[in-house]
Design a protein around this motif. Structure first.
Motif, PDB file in Angstrom:
ATOM      1  N   LYS A 180       0.673  -1.331  -0.016  1.00  0.00           N
ATOM      2  CA  LYS A 180       0.152  -0.173   0.007  1.00  0.00           C
ATOM      3  C   LYS A 180       0.801   1.301   0.055  1.00  0.00           C
ATOM      4  N   SER A 181       0.521   2.301  -0.671  1.00  0.00           N
ATOM      5  CA  SER A 181       1.207   3.555  -0.971  1.00  0.00           C
ATOM      6  C   SER A 181       1.525   4.101   0.527  1.00  0.00           C
ATOM      7  N   GLU A 182       0.677   4.097   1.525  1.00  0.00           N
ATOM      8  CA  GLU A 182       0.725   4.934   2.792  1.00  0.00           C
ATOM      9  C   GLU A 182       1.742   3.919   3.601  1.00  0.00           C
TER      10      GLU A 182
ATOM     11  N   GLY B 269       8.670   2.827   4.085  1.00  0.00           N
ATOM     12  CA  GLY B 269       9.837   2.778   3.128  1.00  0.00           C
ATOM     13  C   GLY B 269      10.659   3.861   3.079  1.00  0.00           C
ATOM     14  N   PHE B 270       9.932   5.068   2.885  1.00  0.00           N
ATOM     15  CA  PHE B 270      10.437   6.474   2.411  1.00  0.00           C
ATOM     16  C   PHE B 270      10.663   7.307   3.795  1.00  0.00           C
ATOM     17  N   ALA B 271       9.984   7.301   4.672  1.00  0.00           N
ATOM     18  CA  ALA B 271       9.807   8.479   5.693  1.00  0.00           C
ATOM     19  C   ALA B 271      11.298   8.759   6.288  1.00  0.00           C
ATOM     20  N   SER B 272      12.037   7.595   6.605  1.00  0.00           N
ATOM     21  CA  SER B 272      13.333   7.829   7.059  1.00  0.00           C
ATOM     22  C   SER B 272      14.298   8.789   6.364  1.00  0.00           C
ATOM     23  N   LEU B 273      14.180   8.679   5.136  1.00  0.00           N
ATOM     24  CA  LEU B 273      15.066   9.432   4.238  1.00  0.00           C
ATOM     25  C   LEU B 273      14.441  10.448   3.464  1.00  0.00           C
ATOM     26  N   TYR B 274      13.175  10.370   2.825  1.00  0.00           N
ATOM     27  CA  TYR B 274      12.493  11.008   1.988  1.00  0.00           C
ATOM     28  C   TYR B 274      11.176  11.510   2.355  1.00  0.00           C
ATOM     29  N   SER B 275      11.030  12.749   3.307  1.00  0.00           N
ATOM     30  CA  SER B 275       9.636  12.876   3.957  1.00  0.00           C
ATOM     31  C   SER B 275      10.027  14.388   4.620  1.00  0.00           C
TER      32      SER B 275
ATOM     33  N   LEU C 136      11.738  -5.938   6.742  1.00  0.00           N
ATOM     34  CA  LEU C 136      10.787  -4.700   6.294  1.00  0.00           C
ATOM     35  C   LEU C 136       9.535  -5.423   5.579  1.00  0.00           C
ATOM     36  N   SER C 137       9.680  -6.136   4.930  1.00  0.00           N
ATOM     37  CA  SER C 137       8.537  -6.795   4.142  1.00  0.00           C
ATOM     38  C   SER C 137       7.788  -7.710   4.980  1.00  0.00           C
ATOM     39  N   GLU C 138       8.405  -8.412   6.057  1.00  0.00           N
ATOM     40  CA  GLU C 138       7.577  -9.168   6.935  1.00  0.00           C
ATOM     41  C   GLU C 138       6.675  -8.021   7.912  1.00  0.00           C
ATOM     42  N   THR C 139       7.352  -7.038   8.061  1.00  0.00           N
ATOM     43  CA  THR C 139       6.394  -6.023   8.964  1.00  0.00           C
ATOM     44  C   THR C 139       5.516  -5.542   8.011  1.00  0.00           C
ATOM     45  N   ILE C 140       5.482  -5.258   6.874  1.00  0.00           N
ATOM     46  CA  ILE C 140       4.572  -4.877   5.790  1.00  0.00           C
ATOM     47  C   ILE C 140       3.551  -5.937   5.808  1.00  0.00           C
ATOM     48  N   ALA C 141       3.687  -7.383   5.578  1.00  0.00           N
ATOM     49  CA  ALA C 141       3.072  -8.302   5.490  1.00  0.00           C
ATOM     50  C   ALA C 141       1.968  -8.549   6.955  1.00  0.00           C
ATOM     51  N   ARG C 142       2.677  -8.400   7.985  1.00  0.00           N
ATOM     52  CA  ARG C 142       1.969  -8.159   9.222  1.00  0.00           C
ATOM     53  C   ARG C 142       0.906  -7.067   9.263  1.00  0.00           C
ATOM     54  N   ARG C 143       1.458  -5.740   9.018  1.00  0.00           N
ATOM     55  CA  ARG C 143       0.669  -4.687   9.289  1.00  0.00           C
ATOM     56  C   ARG C 143      -0.400  -4.674   8.182  1.00  0.00           C
ATOM     57  N   ASP C 144      -0.467  -5.077   6.983  1.00  0.00           N
ATOM     58  CA  ASP C 144      -1.620  -5.050   6.087  1.00  0.00           C
ATOM     59  C   ASP C 144      -1.925  -6.434   5.808  1.00  0.00           C
ATOM     60  N   ALA C 145      -1.925  -7.308   6.726  1.00  0.00           N
ATOM     61  CA  ALA C 145      -2.474  -8.854   6.406  1.00  0.00           C
ATOM     62  C   ALA C 145      -3.769  -8.936   6.140  1.00  0.00           C
TER      63      ALA C 145
END
Lengths: 589, 589
Positions: free
Chosen positions: A365-367, A373-379, A411-420
């Motif tokens: 998901k974009s959000e 993915g982006f917040a730590s470097l590009y935000s 990171l992918s694992e975190t995403i998979a859990r978050r948007d399960a």
């Protein structure tokens, strides 16, 4: 107990001394066994990662004498993250100034990044070096800025030859053109469309950039601070056109390169240009850059029986809008970004849509991507912490490819859990989600094969709800007059077929414009040899053939997304400028 | 002994408390007798300087209750310069956020600046407040950015009325338009030329800005960092055109306002627009801004006998180039910037040039002005010290007009000493140099009458060397067929007469477009009542009628050089936005 700053300063000073004394064994003793030195042009005149002490020793053996690095000094704040000390440093080589990044574990180096910032004596005329713009003394016969600019424009390519020609005037060509302009390298950009930005304008109507604004800045002229997070494609087109004007590029629209041939004796290209206005002509630059697409030309697939098809059938790059397909049966082949965007747009226009998913897709998901993915470097938050775009780019570049997948897996694992919930609903709808062969997810798929993923901006919900129908794990085996036949022998009615089948390697353009032989000699681009699907080994450790010397003289590839184009255009431009000025550029392979 | 930071923090906290308690006597006891409070909109809804404790008390009596200021806090580093402590502070009012600057002598305030930054609830959508640009959810019938932008453009002024109309699409109109766009105020800019920037393009060919780039930035989109120090006029024109596009302004070219009338009952203007394309029409905005010239329309002078003149005769605003005057006798009336530039250009084209200097001129070499006048606020050095453009503008604004001449006098003396050789040689060549009636020099002449000075970019050397001839202290009393007669009865051969006689007040445009009565009611603009030549008293303490409410409803003047336009457009825009949103704006006169 020394502070992190003392440790970093101590290391960098000792390392500088070891190199100054040409003591390579001492220098490599300062690295841990599991170590990486990534160099962007400053030591290797290449884009290159040395993995392990012996690879580092080999590089130093070859290039230390000509590089002659000096002036190593820590700049800015040193930080400690867990057991790792991270520091920025400056240094010089015989011909350039550089910026680097260092990660220490204990008192040994884990990762080292060295990058070239500028060539000494050939700095950009910016800031304190800007030009005055006028001579404050009355002088007979002096020319105005307008007269000089018009004269330059009307002579380049005619009575004066450009040093460099860039084939392709999309974002990559434009950004590289801007860098070269700043460095005083006479360059012509050839673009087959009429106006800069048309490559965006001509894409499907609903397209909006999937990456956020902080990641997309062009060099020299950042987007104004009220620019939306996600740029609509026509606005991006307008911005590129404006940028081309502000940067005063020699941009030839309606100009298509039809052939190019290198004369090994004269060390010069002859580049045949077909123009809609002003006639055809041959340019004779010393350097030639292909920037013909962020990846390459559209990948067309063979659809048996398509000649008899009574509906419309085309590649997604030709798709504009679903307006005329209301109530019609539409089949979209593919399941990556473009396929989802086309399906969504068709649904929004009341079409009956089926997506043919030939292989699994990584969906984020974009959000979620923005936040994780982006917040730590590009935000905005990164900016508030002093992480400018330039700094973020270098931080991203400081991670060697060998380590990248390992970082992405959790990171992918975190995403998979978050948007399960989303993933479960997609599965229920028959949509196949994957995370790459090693579970490293979206970013690695982008680097490895530039396809097979979707940044979800709404399409996944339509699939989960059954509004976009999905047929997974099948291919289209035949096209009939009003339907398609799938590999499971089922038949789908079809009045539109869109092939969202991705793009080919840029070398396809080389084969067409230069020759198939040269294309074969160079080999494909993108991918780093991960030995996964679409990215065969052996291991390269860098993106193949991108932004670096090729197995053919005076030829370059430039491209990628806006961020890639922004960052790596600097190194392509410095490599070309050095060659123009006759600075020795011993390429370490 | 408290530190400067403690002194500033203590003062601002106590002052905040006094105002919170509505204790005006306590508040004014915190000022020294010789004190100044300059307010830009935040307390007074005006551009206003209160001089002395009693003026401050009067203002607070009138406007403190509605302003209700809170949240006073020192921001950034407090500095001590001689006996003066200087500090930046933030504060809020009932409806806005503000930024201020404070100078303390001992424990009392000497100068106070309060400025409005933004209206609460109506902040610009920038940075963390930027728009997302797309809804990440599939929605039927949604419109693209291009469709929305086209629709807005095609309806504004037709089916939808703008809230504001700006007459004049030069730098002032464009910059104010950008501010209003950011604030969501529907605005149409009317420009009689075809393209944005034409007002610069159409000026004489050799024109280059006399102010340096650091002083000239437009808001929101700074010049790229390789922009030349002095911008050539065509490049400035192109930049304004680009800026207009980036800011997505509703800019109507080839559209001239021929009449405007305010309906006191409807509280609405009817603005008649003559257009070269698309037909004439009437706009009905609530607010009308004159931005018809940095100062006003050209000042034509009466030249008896000019009808019989066989050569060319025109105002300097119509001068393009000396190309056709080689070997010809040229007479230039005037001795300010334009006169010098025209004379220089004519000399560069081998004309025989005589300048008619009717009154003395303040001359400062560009290099000297850069070093002594600009460097501390607008330069690479200032930037390196953290003095951004916004900060420099506020620092410049923090000096009350009452103190300004006194500060400029020693600066002028320094300049006179430093370039004594040039001044001696000019004198020897018959050129009259002055420093203003009180010796306050160039900057004060600019504020007082916007004329009578020359930033030397090479013309003075030509005069000193006799290459441009000068006749001083004389007027042209008569024009004959091939000559002019001067007030000392001498005769000069002439094939060209250029009247570099300056510009009129902007109210001349009001007289023409609205009515002479309204123009008279408003009175002239520019000048602050210094009671010197061209700037009659009484004392105003602010530039007359600029950027502030006028003696006529819903009418505004905006203009000045690029720096004025950049800075004060913010306050004009906030005043207009507040009125649009129905926020009470009790104007303190």
């Amino acid at each position: 107990m020394p502070t992190p700053t003392e440790r970093a300063s101590g290391w960098i000073a000792a390392f500088g001394n070891a190199l100054a004394g040409a003591d390579i064994s001492l220098a490599i003793s300062m690295f841990q066994d599991d170590c990486y030195w990534r160099d962007l042009v400053s030591f290797t005149w290449n884009v290159k990662t040395m993995e392990g002490p012996s690879a580092i020793a080999d590089m130093l053996q070859a290039n230390l004498p000509s590089t002659n690095p000096t002036g190593w000094s820590i700049v800015d704040r040193v930080i400690e993250v867990g057991e790792v000390v991270e520091a920025w440093f400056d240094f010089e080589t015989a011909v350039s100034r550089g910026r680097g990044h260092l990660r220490l574990k204990g008192d040994k180096c884990w990762t080292l990044l060295t990058t070239m910032l500028e060539l000494k004596g050939f700095e950009e005329h910016a800031g304190t070096r800007r030009e005055k713009g006028v001579e404050h003394r009355a002088t007979k016969g002096r020319k105005t800025w307008l007269e000089c600019a018009s004269e330059e424009q009307s002579t380049l390519g005619y009575s004066r030859q450009p040093y460099c020609v860039i084939i392709g005037g999309g974002q990559g060509g434009i950004i590289l053109g801007a860098r070269l302009k700043r460095l005083g390298v006479p360059t012509i950009i050839l673009e087959k469309n009429a106006r800069a930005g048309d490559s965006w304008r001509k894409r499907y109507k609903s397209l909006v950039l999937h990456d956020p604004v902080w990641y997309d800045h062009l060099p020299y002229l950042p987007f104004p601070d009220d620019w939306p997070v996600f740029t609509p494609k026509d606005r991006m087109g307008d911005w590129l056109e404006i940028y081309t004007k502000v940067m005063q590029l020699d941009y030839w629209g309606l100009a298509e390169c039809t052939a190019a041939k290198y004369d090994l004796d004269k060390r010069e290209w002859s580049v045949t240009v077909h123009r809609d206005y002003g006639g055809d002509l041959v340019l004779r630059p010393k350097q030639l850059v292909f920037a013909t697409g962020s990846v390459g030309p559209p990948k067309e697939i063979h659809l048996p029986g398509v000649d008899l098809f009574q509906g419309d059938c085309y590649h997604s790059s030709a798709y504009i809008s679903g307006k005329k397909y209301a109530g019609k049966h539409c089949v979209v082949i593919g399941a990556s970004n473009s396929a989802h965007d086309v399906c969504t747009d068709l649904w929004e226009h009341d079409a009956d849509v089926t997506m043919i998913q030939r292989s699994p897709t990584t969906v984020v998901k974009s959000e979620t991507l923005m936040e994780l993915g982006f917040a730590s470097l590009y935000s905005e938050e990164a900016l508030a912490q002093g992480i400018t775009v330039e700094r973020a780019d270098l931080l991203a570049a400081s991670i060697p490819f060998r380590l990248m997948a390992g970082i992405q897996i959790p990171l992918s694992e975190t995403i998979a859990r978050r948007d399960a919930d989303l993933y479960a609903r997609l599965k229920k709808a028959g949509f196949l989600v994957d995370w790459g062969e090693d579970g490293s997810g979206l970013t690695m798929k982008a680097y490895r094969k530039a396809s097979g993923y979707y940044i979800d901006v709404g399409g996944s919900e339509l699939i989960a709800e059954g509004k976009i129908k999905v047929r997974s794990g099948v291919e289209v085996t035949e096209v009939r007059q009003q339907s398609v036949i799938l590999s499971d022998r089922s038949e789908l009615p079809a009045e539109l077929i869109v092939c969202a089948t991705g793009y080919r390697h840029m070398t396809a353009a080389v084969a067409k414009i230069i020759s198939p032989d040269v294309a074969e000699r160079i080999g494909p681009n993108w991918g780093y040899g991960s030995d996964t699907s679409g990215d065969p080994g052996p291991w390269f450790g860098e993106l193949r053939n991108m932004w670096k010397p090729l197995a053919y003289p005076a030829l370059w590839f430039h491209g990628g997304n806006l961020a890639n184009s922004r960052q790596y255009s600097l190194y392509v431009a410095l490599q070309i400028k050095a060659r123009m000025e006759g600075i020795p550029t011993p390429v370490y392979e």
